[in-house]
Motif scaffolding. Structure first.
Motif, PDB file in Angstrom:
ATOM      1  N   ALA A   1      -3.195  11.665   0.934  1.00 41.58           N
ATOM      2  CA  ALA A   1      -2.880  10.488   1.747  1.00 41.58           C
ATOM      3  C   ALA A   1      -3.828   9.317   1.518  1.00 41.58           C
ATOM      4  O   ALA A   1      -3.759   8.316   2.242  1.00 41.58           O
TER       5      ALA A   1
ATOM      6  N   MET B   1       0.832  -1.197   0.000  1.00 36.26           N
ATOM      7  CA  MET B   1       0.000   0.000   0.000  1.00 36.26           C
ATOM      8  C   MET B   1       0.872   1.255   0.000  1.00 36.26           C
ATOM      9  O   MET B   1       1.944   1.291   0.601  1.00 36.26           O
ATOM     10  N   PHE B   2       0.388   2.297  -0.675  1.00 33.96           N
ATOM     11  CA  PHE B   2       1.072   3.576  -0.722  1.00 33.96           C
ATOM     12  C   PHE B   2       0.022   4.662  -0.932  1.00 33.96           C
ATOM     13  O   PHE B   2      -1.140   4.376  -1.246  1.00 33.96           O
ATOM     14  N   THR B   3       0.425   5.907  -0.749  1.00 37.50           N
ATOM     15  CA  THR B   3      -0.538   7.005  -0.852  1.00 37.50           C
ATOM     16  C   THR B   3      -0.516   7.640  -2.240  1.00 37.50           C
ATOM     17  O   THR B   3       0.502   7.652  -2.914  1.00 37.50           O
TER      18      THR B   3
ATOM     19  N   TYR C   1       4.381   1.348  -8.735  1.00 41.66           N
ATOM     20  CA  TYR C   1       4.866   1.859  -7.458  1.00 41.66           C
ATOM     21  C   TYR C   1       6.363   1.633  -7.345  1.00 41.66           C
ATOM     22  O   TYR C   1       6.840   0.499  -7.450  1.00 41.66           O
TER      23      TYR C   1
ATOM     24  N   SER D   1       4.983   9.771  -3.661  1.00 40.10           N
ATOM     25  CA  SER D   1       5.085   8.490  -2.961  1.00 40.10           C
ATOM     26  C   SER D   1       5.784   7.454  -3.836  1.00 40.10           C
ATOM     27  O   SER D   1       6.235   6.415  -3.348  1.00 40.10           O
TER      28      SER D   1
ATOM     29  N   VAL E   1       0.297   9.704   7.416  1.00 43.18           N
ATOM     30  CA  VAL E   1       0.848  10.466   6.296  1.00 43.18           C
ATOM     31  C   VAL E   1       0.150  11.823   6.178  1.00 43.18           C
ATOM     32  O   VAL E   1       0.808  12.848   5.975  1.00 43.18           O
TER      33      VAL E   1
ATOM     34  N   GLU F   1      -4.946   5.926   0.353  1.00 38.28           N
ATOM     35  CA  GLU F   1      -4.025   4.793   0.255  1.00 38.28           C
ATOM     36  C   GLU F   1      -4.553   3.744  -0.730  1.00 38.28           C
ATOM     37  O   GLU F   1      -5.715   3.341  -0.663  1.00 38.28           O
TER      38      GLU F   1
ATOM     39  N   TYR G   1      -7.892   6.701   3.813  1.00 40.45           N
ATOM     40  CA  TYR G   1      -6.651   7.473   3.776  1.00 40.45           C
ATOM     41  C   TYR G   1      -5.766   7.109   4.962  1.00 40.45           C
ATOM     42  O   TYR G   1      -6.235   6.585   5.983  1.00 40.45           O
ATOM     43  N   ASN G   2      -4.480   7.383   4.828  1.00 42.98           N
ATOM     44  CA  ASN G   2      -3.496   7.081   5.858  1.00 42.98           C
ATOM     45  C   ASN G   2      -3.366   8.299   6.777  1.00 42.98           C
ATOM     46  O   ASN G   2      -2.857   9.343   6.369  1.00 42.98           O
TER      47      ASN G   2
ATOM     48  N   ASN H   1      -3.128   0.364  -3.729  1.00 38.25           N
ATOM     49  CA  ASN H   1      -2.043  -0.496  -4.204  1.00 38.25           C
ATOM     50  C   ASN H   1      -2.021  -0.442  -5.732  1.00 38.25           C
ATOM     51  O   ASN H   1      -2.821   0.273  -6.355  1.00 38.25           O
TER      52      ASN H   1
END
Length: 307
Positions: free
Chosen positions: A197, A60-62, A278, A262, A157, A199, A153-154, A201
């Motif tokens: 933010a 996972m990333f933002t 990513y 990110s 972050v 999140e 959302y994260n 994948n």
């Protein structure tokens, strides 16, 4: 081509992975500095129910600046072209994405929605009486496009970005002085940092790219974004989506794309596939180093360029 995706993706990822050594993670946002710079992943979605993936595709990333594409679509849905483009222009810029220079020389109107000033002006336009309402509307759009109802959302972050958003605050105050925005700056930044933010994948990104690629419709033909808005968004992705590397990217890759610091990249091949990338090791302009090389290889191997 379905079989080729399965056979070739892993090879292409491993061939370009050494390029991760040429970049570094975005450490100016403390929470993003925790990313593993060696990570690299890709997913391709062709609308037939399966994402073909390789690398760390479940990580996972933002969204970061990828969210600019989605807030632009939502602002256009809320207000239409005329109102949106009174606040933000349509021209590319050769300056860094966070530059204030062009604001001072263009009567404070940001040149396009893909730079920070433009994205803040666009976020200001999103309907909703609170950050929570605006964010939920944007999350609902992301959930529909990605097909994953649990997208959120994260918080770590978002808070990290809010606490260090000194330059974005400056951009907001400048635009407020000149009437581009008229709301409380910290309220706008609260929404903006939370949207950045969100999140996802690589599979999520590939499916978002697929919707944009196919005129705003998902694989079942369900209309999520109006066709004309998806066309406008893809055009901005071509001209402005890769920061001040957009021209070179158009030549070398030739696919509508939008990157984020990110390390994410979303791509939309018109009337074709969606691609999610990513790779958090960035070049000096804020784009994923290995992700750019990966897309160059994919575009060449599968002849994806629109030009």
């Amino acid at each position: 081509m379905v079989c080729e995706y399965g056979d070739q993706l892993k090879k292409i990822v491993e061939n370009v992975r050494p390029f991760t050594l040429n970049g570094k993670v975005a450490d100016y946002i403390p929470a993003l500095a925790k990313a593993d710079s060696s990570t690299l992943a890709v997913s391709i979605y062709n609308g037939q129910g399966t994402c073909f993936s390789a690398g760390h595709e479940t990580e996972m990333f933002t969204l970061q600046s990828i969210s600019k594409v989605l807030t632009l679509a939502l602002a256009l849905i809320d207000h239409g072209e005329e109102a949106v483009f009174k606040k933000v222009g349509m021209e590319p810029t050769g300056d860094p994405y966070n530059s204030i220079t062009k604001l001072e020389s263009h009567v404070s109107k940001p040149l396009n929605p893909m730079i920070n000033a433009g994205a803040l002006a666009v976020s200001h336009l999103i309907h909703g009486d609170s950050t929570d309402i605006r964010l939920e509307r944007l999350l609902q759009l992301v959930r529909k496009m990605s097909g994953r109802a649990s997208v959120t959302y994260n918080r770590e972050v978002a808070q990290s970005e809010f606490n260090t958003a000194f330059l974005n605050r400056s951009l907001c105050y400048f635009m407020r002085q000149h009437g581009i925005i008229n709301e409380d700056v910290d309220e706008l930044l609260d929404f903006y940092t939370k949207q950045c933010a969100i999140e996802v994948n690589c599979d999520d990104l590939a499916k978002i790219g697929y919707v944009l690629a196919n005129g705003g419709q998902d694989e079942n033909g369900v209309r999520i974004i109006p066709f004309e808005i998806s066309r406008l968004v893809k055009t901005f992705m071509v001209t402005c989506g890769m920061y001040n590397s957009s021209g070179e990217f158009a030549i070398r890759v030739g696919i509508p794309a939008k990157s984020g610091v990110s390390g994410g990249i979303v791509c939309a091949v018109p009337n074709g596939i969606g691609i999610g990338i990513y790779g958090p090791a960035l070049d000096e302009k804020g784009n994923s180093v290995a992700g750019m090389k990966l897309l160059e290889a994919l575009s060449s191997h599968y002849e994806l360029s629109i030009f």
